[in-house]
Design an enzyme around this catalytic site. Structure first.
Site, PDB file in Angstrom:
ATOM      1  CE  LYS A  77     -57.601  30.371  27.738  1.00  0.00           C
ATOM      2  NZ  LYS A  77     -58.868  30.773  28.379  1.00  0.00           N
ATOM      3  CE  LYS A 116     -65.192  35.223  24.702  1.00  0.00           C
ATOM      4  NZ  LYS A 116     -64.970  34.125  25.605  1.00  0.00           N
ATOM      5  CE  LYS A 158     -59.719  39.335  26.571  1.00  0.00           C
ATOM      6  NZ  LYS A 158     -59.164  38.045  26.264  1.00  0.00           N
TER       7      LYS A 158
HETATM    8  P1  ATP Z   1     -61.670  33.055  25.802  1.00  0.00           P
HETATM    9  O1  ATP Z   1     -61.285  33.635  24.470  1.00  0.00           O
HETATM   10  O2  ATP Z   1     -62.136  31.622  25.716  1.00  0.00           O
HETATM   11  O3  ATP Z   1     -62.609  33.951  26.581  1.00  0.00           O
HETATM   12  P2  ATP Z   1     -59.410  34.174  27.142  1.00  0.00           P
HETATM   13  O4  ATP Z   1     -58.146  34.104  26.389  1.00  0.00           O
HETATM   14  O5  ATP Z   1     -60.163  35.466  27.155  1.00  0.00           O
HETATM   15  O6  ATP Z   1     -60.324  32.974  26.640  1.00  0.00           O
HETATM   16  P3  ATP Z   1     -60.157  33.585  29.857  1.00  0.00           P
HETATM   17  O7  ATP Z   1     -60.023  32.207  30.402  1.00  0.00           O
HETATM   18  O8  ATP Z   1     -61.496  34.065  29.419  1.00  0.00           O
HETATM   19  O9  ATP Z   1     -59.116  33.727  28.633  1.00  0.00           O
HETATM   20  O10 ATP Z   1     -59.559  34.602  30.899  1.00  0.00           O
HETATM   21  C1  ATP Z   1     -58.743  34.217  31.982  1.00  0.00           C
HETATM   22  C2  ATP Z   1     -58.124  35.443  32.614  1.00  0.00           C
HETATM   23  O11 ATP Z   1     -57.152  35.996  31.729  1.00  0.00           O
HETATM   24  C3  ATP Z   1     -59.128  36.566  32.899  1.00  0.00           C
HETATM   25  O12 ATP Z   1     -58.795  37.153  34.140  1.00  0.00           O
HETATM   26  C4  ATP Z   1     -58.908  37.541  31.783  1.00  0.00           C
HETATM   27  O13 ATP Z   1     -59.228  38.861  32.151  1.00  0.00           O
HETATM   28  C5  ATP Z   1     -57.418  37.389  31.551  1.00  0.00           C
HETATM   29  N1  ATP Z   1     -57.054  37.736  30.185  1.00  0.00           N
HETATM   30  C6  ATP Z   1     -57.458  37.078  29.068  1.00  0.00           C
HETATM   31  N2  ATP Z   1     -56.943  37.662  27.978  1.00  0.00           N
HETATM   32  C7  ATP Z   1     -56.197  38.728  28.414  1.00  0.00           C
HETATM   33  C8  ATP Z   1     -55.417  39.726  27.750  1.00  0.00           C
HETATM   34  N3  ATP Z   1     -55.289  39.742  26.442  1.00  0.00           N
HETATM   35  N4  ATP Z   1     -54.797  40.653  28.528  1.00  0.00           N
HETATM   36  C9  ATP Z   1     -54.916  40.644  29.878  1.00  0.00           C
HETATM   37  N5  ATP Z   1     -55.654  39.727  30.553  1.00  0.00           N
HETATM   38  C10 ATP Z   1     -56.284  38.780  29.830  1.00  0.00           C
HETATM   39 MG    MG Z   2     -62.172  35.479  27.987  1.00  0.00          MG
END
Ligand code: ATP
Ligand code: MG
Length: 321
Positions: free
Chosen positions: A192, A110, A189
């Site tokens: 959000k 990040k 990856k």
């Molecule tokens: P942020 O960017 O705010 O961290 P995020 O998109 O990574 O948000 P999280 O809420 O942090 O989402 O993650 C929620 C769940 O979704 C976790 O179990 C994480 O491992 C999974 N996840 C997030 N992005 C991916 C991805 N691209 N592929 C597979 N699993 C994912």
């Molecule tokens: Mg995340």
């Protein structure tokens, strides 16, 4: 068996969240006692707009319920409705070596993306350890990016148990290899906070435009593409289309003759169809928000009762009570 997982209301949920975490978690509802939560405390490390957090939290609730979370079977709640978890975070933080947190990739990724860095983002794995340990969880379905955090949780729990006697259940991560790291529109990856998402739900026109503007290389449609399996649209198509459809598109791309525009159009159509039934359910739930709030209230009460028991056990064992 107790299963636990959470998702941050840091933005609209996307295909990475769905295939990496929600789908596996929803399938596990049948296998044991599932505890799934909206990680609003965690979202504070990246989102500082109160109204947005409130709206996103409700959206995550709608998304999860629309996708098949069964509130009769699964305890579904907002993280901050169980404030006991923040007290446990302190107990755990006090036995967490700095080096363990300094090794975590997630916060480094990040920072590398230019996301502002605060204590909360660094301490995130300790709060996540508390989330998991406070429900005596055995299994934690997550995407690949969270594997290290579950390992940190295990290390912290083992350390606490060694220092203060058997207190916590040692959890295992569960990762579905095929969907462990869903790529975003920039092939990184999907996240959000990276602005590279394709949302599960949203406005059709906007989402179509997003899919159609995924960047491809400049090879002509006729050119054979031996690297067809690496193509981003093919990788996403494999998630949302029947296996034979995805295989056929991959073969045609490899052989030459399938243009990127047509491929992306097929990707959009299958993606839109894949979430058609959840989209209808979501609209129904959205017209019935009292019911959604009641689910979260009931979930919070059930979660809090368990959390209190485990926190009391931890407090007793370390001499606070
Ligand atoms: P942020 O960017 O705010 O961290 P995020 O998109 O990574 O948000 P999280 O809420 O942090 O989402 O993650 C929620 C769940 O979704 C976790 O179990 C994480 O491992 C999974 N996840 C997030 N992005 C991916 C991805 N691209 N592929 C597979 N699993 C994912
Ligand atoms: Mg995340």
């Amino acid at each position: 068996m107790r299963i636990l997982s959470g998702i941050q209301p840091s933005g609209a949920l996307h295909l990475g969240n769905y295939f990496g975490m929600m789908r596996p978690a929803l399938d596990l509802q049948e296998e044991g006692e599932a505890y799934y939560f909206i990680a609003d405390y965690h979202s504070m490390t990246s989102l500082t707009d109160a109204a947005e957090r409130r709206r996103n939290s409700l959206d995550v609730a709608l998304d999860f319920l629309a996708c098949g979370l069964d509130p009769e079977r699964t305890v579904f709640f907002r993280q901050s409705d169980v404030p006991e978890v923040t007290e446990l975070t302190w107990l755990l933080g006090a036995v967490t070596p700095m080096g363990l947190l300094e090794r975590c990739h997630s916060y480094k990724d990040k920072i590398a993306r230019g996301i502002s860095f605060n204590f909360g983002l660094f301490a995130y794995p300790v709060l996540m350890a508390a989330d998991i340990l406070i429900y005596d969880s055995n299994l934690v379905p997550v995407g690949q990016d969270q594997k290290q955090h579950v390992e940190v949780t295990r290390d912290i729990a083992i350390k606490f148990n060694e220092l203060y006697g058997s207190t916590f259940v040692i959890p295992e991560p569960q990762i579905r290899e095929a969907t462990a790291r869903v790529p975003g529109t920039d092939s990184e990856k999907m996240s959000k906070s990276y602005g590279n998402t394709i949302e599960i739900f949203g406005d059709e026109k906007t989402l179509r435009k997003k899919v159609m503007s995924i960047k491809m290389d400049s090879r002509t449609p006729a050119e054979p593409k031996p690297d067809a399996d690496q193509n981003l649209a093919i990788q996403l198509l494999k998630l949302v289309a029947p296996a034979e459809v995805a295989r056929d598109s991959e073969d045609r791309l490899r052989a030459g003759g399938l243009g990127y525009g047509d491929l992306k159009k097929a990707l959009f159509d299958h993606y839109w169809e894949f979430f058609a039934a959840p989209r209808r359910r979501r609209a129904e739930l959205n017209a019935n928000l009292d019911q959604v709030h009641a689910v979260l209230r009931d979930g919070a009460a059930r979660a809090r009762a368990v959390a209190r028991t485990v926190l009391d056990r931890a407090r007793r064992n370390c001499g606070l009570a």
